[in-house]
Structures are given as C-alpha cells and as structure tokens.
Scaffold this motif. Sequence first.
Motif, PDB file in Angstrom:
ATOM      1  N   LYS A   1       9.623  41.638  15.022  1.00 31.40           N
ATOM      2  CA  LYS A   1      10.161  41.051  16.150  1.00 31.40           C
ATOM      3  C   LYS A   1      11.432  41.898  16.753  1.00 31.40           C
ATOM      4  CE  LYS A   1      12.438  37.036  17.637  1.00 31.40           C
ATOM      5  NZ  LYS A   1      13.274  35.690  17.405  1.00 31.40           N
ATOM      6  N   SER A   2      12.196  42.382  15.622  1.00 29.07           N
ATOM      7  CA  SER A   2      13.376  43.536  15.949  1.00 29.07           C
ATOM      8  C   SER A   2      12.884  44.616  16.622  1.00 29.07           C
ATOM      9  CB  SER A   2      14.145  43.387  14.620  1.00 29.07           C
ATOM     10  OG  SER A   2      14.945  42.317  14.224  1.00 29.07           O
ATOM     11  N   VAL A   3      11.617  45.276  15.744  1.00 27.14           N
ATOM     12  CA  VAL A   3      11.094  46.539  16.316  1.00 27.14           C
ATOM     13  C   VAL A   3      10.641  46.257  17.908  1.00 27.14           C
ATOM     14  CG1 VAL A   3       9.285  48.132  16.273  1.00 27.14           C
ATOM     15  CG2 VAL A   3      10.799  47.322  14.068  1.00 27.14           C
ATOM     16  N   VAL A   4      10.127  45.408  18.052  1.00 25.54           N
ATOM     17  CA  VAL A   4       9.604  44.911  19.312  1.00 25.54           C
ATOM     18  C   VAL A   4      10.795  44.694  20.422  1.00 25.54           C
ATOM     19  CG1 VAL A   4       8.446  43.301  20.992  1.00 25.54           C
ATOM     20  CG2 VAL A   4       7.304  43.960  18.646  1.00 25.54           C
ATOM     21  N   ARG A   5      11.572  44.087  20.144  1.00 23.49           N
ATOM     22  CA  ARG A   5      13.069  43.898  20.950  1.00 23.49           C
ATOM     23  C   ARG A   5      13.466  45.128  20.990  1.00 23.49           C
ATOM     24  NH1 ARG A   5      18.594  40.474  19.516  1.00 23.49           N
ATOM     25  NH2 ARG A   5      19.514  40.794  21.788  1.00 23.49           N
ATOM     26  N   PHE A   6      13.493  46.063  20.252  1.00 17.96           N
ATOM     27  CA  PHE A   6      14.267  47.649  20.278  1.00 17.96           C
ATOM     28  C   PHE A   6      13.682  48.316  21.389  1.00 17.96           C
ATOM     29  CE2 PHE A   6      14.776  51.920  19.178  1.00 17.96           C
ATOM     30  CZ  PHE A   6      16.428  52.137  19.198  1.00 17.96           C
TER      31      PHE A   6
ATOM     32  N   ALA B   1      10.044  53.926  17.694  1.00 16.36           N
ATOM     33  CA  ALA B   1       9.934  52.360  17.866  1.00 16.36           C
ATOM     34  C   ALA B   1       8.409  52.353  17.722  1.00 16.36           C
ATOM     35  CB  ALA B   1      10.444  51.818  19.075  1.00 16.36           C
ATOM     36  N   GLU B   2       7.612  53.039  18.458  1.00 14.70           N
ATOM     37  CA  GLU B   2       6.109  52.925  18.413  1.00 14.70           C
ATOM     38  C   GLU B   2       5.633  53.175  16.999  1.00 14.70           C
ATOM     39  OE1 GLU B   2       4.242  51.921  20.739  1.00 14.70           O
ATOM     40  OE2 GLU B   2       5.280  52.141  22.400  1.00 14.70           O
ATOM     41  N   SER B   3       6.159  54.081  16.414  1.00 11.20           N
ATOM     42  CA  SER B   3       5.733  54.345  15.081  1.00 11.20           C
ATOM     43  C   SER B   3       5.910  53.215  13.940  1.00 11.20           C
ATOM     44  CB  SER B   3       6.308  55.701  14.436  1.00 11.20           C
ATOM     45  OG  SER B   3       6.012  55.865  13.104  1.00 11.20           O
ATOM     46  N   TYR B   4       7.323  52.764  14.104  1.00 12.25           N
ATOM     47  CA  TYR B   4       7.738  51.441  13.071  1.00 12.25           C
ATOM     48  C   TYR B   4       7.052  50.275  13.864  1.00 12.25           C
ATOM     49  CZ  TYR B   4      11.731  54.439  11.601  1.00 12.25           C
ATOM     50  OH  TYR B   4      12.450  55.474  11.018  1.00 12.25           O
TER      51      TYR B   4
ATOM     52  N   PRO C   1      20.726  55.790  14.068  1.00 11.57           N
ATOM     53  CA  PRO C   1      21.002  54.901  12.766  1.00 11.57           C
ATOM     54  C   PRO C   1      20.411  53.790  12.981  1.00 11.57           C
ATOM     55  CG  PRO C   1      23.103  56.087  13.822  1.00 11.57           C
ATOM     56  CD  PRO C   1      21.897  56.328  14.870  1.00 11.57           C
ATOM     57  N   THR C   2      20.505  53.018  14.122  1.00  9.85           N
ATOM     58  CA  THR C   2      19.667  51.681  14.226  1.00  9.85           C
ATOM     59  C   THR C   2      18.113  51.852  13.665  1.00  9.85           C
ATOM     60  OG1 THR C   2      21.037  51.201  15.832  1.00  9.85           O
ATOM     61  CG2 THR C   2      19.059  49.853  15.390  1.00  9.85           C
ATOM     62  N   MET C   3      17.502  53.019  14.042  1.00 11.49           N
ATOM     63  CA  MET C   3      16.042  53.100  13.775  1.00 11.49           C
ATOM     64  C   MET C   3      16.018  53.711  12.512  1.00 11.49           C
ATOM     65  SD  MET C   3      14.563  51.856  16.242  1.00 11.49           S
ATOM     66  CE  MET C   3      12.888  52.424  15.587  1.00 11.49           C
ATOM     67  N   ALA C   4      16.990  54.311  11.836  1.00 16.88           N
ATOM     68  CA  ALA C   4      16.843  54.690  10.459  1.00 16.88           C
ATOM     69  C   ALA C   4      17.046  53.569   9.482  1.00 16.88           C
ATOM     70  CB  ALA C   4      17.909  55.910  10.312  1.00 16.88           C
ATOM     71  N   ALA C   5      17.775  52.712   9.895  1.00 17.18           N
ATOM     72  CA  ALA C   5      18.188  51.557   9.105  1.00 17.18           C
ATOM     73  C   ALA C   5      16.847  50.639   9.089  1.00 17.18           C
ATOM     74  CB  ALA C   5      19.250  50.775   9.757  1.00 17.18           C
ATOM     75  N   ILE C   6      16.138  50.534  10.174  1.00 17.16           N
ATOM     76  CA  ILE C   6      14.709  49.855  10.226  1.00 17.16           C
ATOM     77  C   ILE C   6      14.019  50.421   9.372  1.00 17.16           C
ATOM     78  CG2 ILE C   6      13.142  49.111  11.787  1.00 17.16           C
ATOM     79  CD1 ILE C   6      15.130  48.550  14.065  1.00 17.16           C
ATOM     80  N   GLY C   7      13.714  51.916   9.533  1.00 19.14           N
ATOM     81  CA  GLY C   7      12.775  52.532   8.665  1.00 19.14           C
ATOM     82  C   GLY C   7      13.079  52.414   7.352  1.00 19.14           C
ATOM     83  N   ASP C   8      14.144  52.756   6.564  1.00 19.82           N
ATOM     84  CA  ASP C   8      14.605  52.355   5.435  1.00 19.82           C
ATOM     85  C   ASP C   8      14.041  50.873   4.742  1.00 19.82           C
ATOM     86  OD1 ASP C   8      15.481  54.819   5.277  1.00 19.82           O
ATOM     87  OD2 ASP C   8      17.481  54.323   5.650  1.00 19.82           O
ATOM     88  N   TYR C   9      14.270  49.896   5.906  1.00 19.91           N
ATOM     89  CA  TYR C   9      14.138  48.470   5.245  1.00 19.91           C
ATOM     90  C   TYR C   9      12.553  48.354   5.391  1.00 19.91           C
ATOM     91  CZ  TYR C   9      14.296  43.219   4.951  1.00 19.91           C
ATOM     92  OH  TYR C   9      14.319  42.311   4.528  1.00 19.91           O
ATOM     93  N   ILE C  10      11.711  49.056   6.239  1.00 18.31           N
ATOM     94  CA  ILE C  10      10.351  49.084   6.189  1.00 18.31           C
ATOM     95  C   ILE C  10       9.832  49.473   5.075  1.00 18.31           C
ATOM     96  CG2 ILE C  10       8.323  49.799   7.306  1.00 18.31           C
ATOM     97  CD1 ILE C  10       9.647  49.545  10.097  1.00 18.31           C
ATOM     98  N   GLU C  11      10.328  50.667   4.523  1.00 15.89           N
ATOM     99  CA  GLU C  11       9.790  51.164   3.051  1.00 15.89           C
ATOM    100  C   GLU C  11      10.274  50.214   1.924  1.00 15.89           C
ATOM    101  OE1 GLU C  11      11.703  54.898   2.654  1.00 15.89           O
ATOM    102  OE2 GLU C  11      10.607  55.915   4.271  1.00 15.89           O
ATOM    103  N   GLU C  12      11.333  49.729   2.040  1.00 16.93           N
ATOM    104  CA  GLU C  12      11.609  48.565   1.132  1.00 16.93           C
ATOM    105  C   GLU C  12      10.626  47.439   1.277  1.00 16.93           C
ATOM    106  OE1 GLU C  12      15.265  45.353   0.067  1.00 16.93           O
ATOM    107  OE2 GLU C  12      15.798  47.020   1.320  1.00 16.93           O
TER     108      GLU C  12
END
Length: 387
Positions: free
Chosen positions: A237-242, A286-289, A203-214
């Motif tokens: 920065k958040s993706v790198v931290r993840f 994470a790598e993809s994002y 769910p954390t990565m899904a939220a990040i993915g949706d935000y990247i699309e936005e």
Amino acid sequence: MAPPDSSPPAPATDADRAALRETRAQRVGQRPGTLTVRPGAPTPRLFLMAYDEDNCDEAEYTGRYDELLETLRTGPGRKYWLDVRGYGDLPLLEQLMENFNLHPLQMEDVLGDYQRAKVEVFDDNRLFLVSRMTEFTTNLEIDDDQLSIFTGPNYVLTFQDDYEDCLEVLRNRLRGPSSQLRRRPIAYLAYALTDVVLDHYYPTMAAIGDYIEELEDSIFVARRERRLLSRILQVKKSVVRFRRLVYPERDKIAEILRLPDEVVPEDIKTYYRDCYDHAIQALDLAESYRDNISSLADLYLSDQSNRMNEVMKVLTIISSIFIPLSFVVGLYGMNFQRDDGHGHALPLNMPELYQPWGYPVLLAILAFIVAGQLYYFWRKGWLSSGD
C-alpha cells in the motif's frame, strides 16, 4: 546571525487525521478561494534568509511581521527566501497573501495541504509550485507533507504545515562561504527546492527496499510472525501511494520544461531536465518495488500452501498407518459369545480370543503391518521433507 532552531515534528495521531478529514468536509460547497485552516494547525513561524554573492543572513521573524516587511523593502538588491512553517494563524496568512499578491485560489491550495504536485504561472510570469516531501516511517507508511513554492522577482516564498522538513541541506548550502547557490538567479533557488525534494525520494525508496528484503528473509524462517502477510500488504500500500506521489512530480517538471523562456530561462531548464531524470528513476524504483512486493505476497501464500501440504502429508501418513490397525482391533473388539450358553462351543465365533498366545501374536501382526506401510511409504519417497 545564528541559524534558528526547529522544533521536532509531532507524530501524526488519529486526532490529527480526524481534524484533517473534518476540515476537508467543511470545504465542500464553499466559495472558491475561501481560506480554511484545519483545527490544531501549528502557529506560523517565519524564517527569512537574505543573501547575495558575499553574505547570507538569516533570522526568525515570528511575531515581527512588520519588521519582516521592512527588511524586504530595505534590501532590494539582495535575494530572499521566506519560509512559512505552520498555518495556525489565518489573519497572518491573509496578510501574506495580500502583501505578496497571491491569488486566493492558490492560497486555498496551500492551506488544503493535500494537493498533487503541479505548476501554475502568474500573469507576471511568477510561478506557483507544489511538491510532496516524503518519508518512510516506522509504522510502514509513507508520510508526505506538502511544500508550496511561490517565486518573485527577488524572492522565493515557501509554505509548509510542519516545523520540520528535508530542506536543511539547502539551507546549509546557502550558509556556505563559497556557495554557488548564492551566485545564481532567484529562479535557481526554486529549482533547488524541487531538486532537494526529489533527492529525498531516494532515501525513502532505499528504506522501503531494505524493508522488502527483510520481509523476504522472514518468509523462509522456521518460526515467523503471524502478522507477516499484513506487513507485506501494508508495504505494498505504501509503495502504491508513493507511485501516486511521484507521477504528478514527473508531470510537473515536464510542464516546466515546456514553459516559455521568459518564464523559466533556458539555463535553468537544463537543471530541471536533470530533475526530470531523477523523477523517472524514482518511478522506475517504485515500479520495481511494486512488482517485488506483489511477488513477495505470492511467495508468502505459496509457502503457506507448501507448509499446509507438508502438514496434511504427515497427517495422511499417520491416518494411513492407523486405519488398518483400527480395523484389526475393531474386528477383535466385537462381543460375540464363544458358546451358546449351554456349554456347546461355537467354533466360528473367534476361537483365537482364548488362545494363550493370541495377544502377543496380534501385537506382532500389528507391528508387521506398521513396518510394511513405513517401508512402502519410504520406497515411494513420501517420508522425505521435500526440501
């Protein structure tokens, strides 16, 4: 017994972060195994779930520690999950360390609350596991909390700094009347805790993915916000931290799979292999994002450059149109006299200035110059938007 209620989590503030930095600074140079509680840590709440194949009882023993120990002693045939939430009572934590035979160095790691995911083995084949629970907040940051897990012969002891967590789904599984979890050995509960934490990464990565699309859609709108680039960099920065959180989790599970069977039975390792696959998938996401957000930043800068080029093209065309016009009107703006002051005409000093149709003719010439330039620019394709 009715399940205890949990208080909602308090959002992290600048004061909380300052207190955490102060606590870390205090630990510098201390004797190994020295226990330090950060200022403002919440008061510990003790939750106990006692279960067997047929029943599951749960209660909160906050302020009743002696009664908690008596409950553990009087039911040796049952399995127990003792969940300690909050570190604000150092004497109580020291008492827990003594009663459950926890090493001071491991308890120091618990209270440090910023350990990377890892696994350690006690002399009596008990395990000490550390995992990081994650959540993508509305502030575009990865909020992570430490979950420390100790295993025993018939119990699992967990520590966390907050009252709220992502483990309620596991508690509901234990409460279920036909729970397979209650029929498994206690080592399976330790696996289940790790698995829930890993599953919560998605769910954390899904939220990040949706935000990247936005953010990607926001790049191409006509009137986009000025802080878009800062939002892109903050999500990066958040993706790198993840990624930094998931890598140790993968290594921890790989180390568990290498442990002897007397520490982790082979049938439990089968489930940990599934956890390992989940960690690999989370890393791949994470790598993809990370690649996507890097491309997004490049796309934003490229689009900014294209927009600037469009602006410069318009300004250049306007300047090109007015340069010859400025030359003509500047030429006729020179103050040369028509006669020499004695009545003798000077025919070479702009005689057309005194022609009755001089002004309309000059305007017509200027309009012809503008029309000719626009036609030339149009033939060259310079007036198109380039879309």
